[in-house]
Design a protein around this motif. Sequence first.
Motif, PDB file in Angstrom:
ATOM      1  N   VAL A 226      48.315  47.699  40.130  1.00 50.42           N
ATOM      2  CA  VAL A 226      47.254  47.008  39.866  1.00 50.42           C
ATOM      3  C   VAL A 226      47.661  45.377  40.982  1.00 50.42           C
ATOM      4  CG1 VAL A 226      47.524  47.135  37.536  1.00 50.42           C
ATOM      5  CG2 VAL A 226      49.312  46.336  38.334  1.00 50.42           C
ATOM      6  N   GLU A 230      43.361  37.486  40.297  1.00 43.14           N
ATOM      7  CA  GLU A 230      41.805  36.915  39.709  1.00 43.14           C
ATOM      8  C   GLU A 230      41.151  36.785  40.325  1.00 43.14           C
ATOM      9  OE1 GLU A 230      41.179  38.078  37.450  1.00 43.14           O
ATOM     10  OE2 GLU A 230      43.058  38.352  36.351  1.00 43.14           O
ATOM     11  N   LYS A 234      41.873  45.818  38.565  1.00 39.54           N
ATOM     12  CA  LYS A 234      42.407  46.582  37.097  1.00 39.54           C
ATOM     13  C   LYS A 234      43.490  48.082  37.255  1.00 39.54           C
ATOM     14  CE  LYS A 234      40.936  42.083  36.170  1.00 39.54           C
ATOM     15  NZ  LYS A 234      41.842  41.479  36.827  1.00 39.54           N
ATOM     16  N   SER A 264      52.134  48.430  32.724  1.00 42.43           N
ATOM     17  CA  SER A 264      51.064  47.936  33.684  1.00 42.43           C
ATOM     18  C   SER A 264      51.361  46.494  32.662  1.00 42.43           C
ATOM     19  CB  SER A 264      49.818  48.806  33.102  1.00 42.43           C
ATOM     20  OG  SER A 264      48.557  47.675  33.695  1.00 42.43           O
ATOM     21  N   ASP A 266      48.026  44.973  32.326  1.00 47.28           N
ATOM     22  CA  ASP A 266      46.846  45.425  31.293  1.00 47.28           C
ATOM     23  C   ASP A 266      47.195  45.503  29.885  1.00 47.28           C
ATOM     24  OD1 ASP A 266      44.025  46.470  29.658  1.00 47.28           O
ATOM     25  OD2 ASP A 266      44.096  46.556  32.086  1.00 47.28           O
TER      26      ASP A 266
END
Length: 361
Positions: A226, A230, A234, A264, A266
């Motif tokens: 990852v 931004e 992802k 992660s 995420d």
Amino acid sequence: MKFNESLALRSGVVLRNRLVMAPMTIVSSFHDGTVTKEEIQHYAMRSKGLGAVITGTANVTDNGKGWPGELTIATDEAIGALTQLSEGIHQSGAKAILQIFHAGRMTSQKTIGEQPVSASAFAAEIPNAEQPRELDNFEIEAIIEAFGQATRRAIAAGFDGVEIHGANTYLLQQFFSPHSNRRTDEWGGSLEKRAKFPLAVIDRVLAEVKNTAGRPFAVGYRLSPVEITEPGIKFEDTLWLVEQLKAKELDYLHLSLKHFGRKSNDKNYQDKSELAYIHDALKGRVPLIGVGGVRSLEDVEGLLENAEFAAIGQQLLIDPEFAVKLIAKRTDEIISKPFGEAIQDLPMPHPMFKYLEKRYQ
């Protein structure tokens, strides 16, 4: 899985056990990237008991150099000294794998004498980052070819394999990342187009091995799961990339992690570690190397629950016979003091000591 079991890779290269030395920056080459005696001694000293040693980065072009003191494999002149390096690793029975890379935008004009290059003209989000110049089509093709030529040289220098460095925000990752790759041509945009460059490098390296090696020669690929920027890579992008990598004739994948148990960033992937998700996705098609925070037998065993190989980094810097101690069941002799303290006790090249001293301050 027992760490002392051997494993034959797809290419026919056999590793005597599941312990490998992780690639680490040791800033100990000459200014032109030539191997030094200190580097050879450094790797030879730490190869005892290991299945394989993966060297620190070797740049495939002059403008791919990331920092002073880095190995080069950009010209045929590098082959002679690199042969001494592979021989030094082989002395104790470990396989020698050379990591090959291009730094892309993660370098400086001071280091390479010109403006850094990347997929697009966007600087990295780090202090003092320089804005790179966007590579054109001709230059992209030339870098792909440079990875092929670097592989030819690694074969000539007696290595048992190369690891293509597609991690740690260097050029191959820069092409896959939507942060560093804002292109609208065939090399950027969709996931498929952003993956085109790293996959083309893999194909070129595999073709060189097929045409040149004449003996078992491994090809691995290292990736970071990852990015924190931004936009950025992802975890689901990485799982998509793993599916593409699975279809290539790679000998292993190597996941770059600060700790093998890391989860992660995420929220949709919180049930297990990144290493476990990727190991499950590979379904045994390609062996996986995990890394990060390995300092004990328990760490090795914990990591190998979700990988075929355990890479050991900083622990081998301070404890060169770590693998020997594990095999001989001398775990009470393993060095466990903080890295910053432990580096004071060991002989190492002065540039490497200064680099590590600064890191651990």
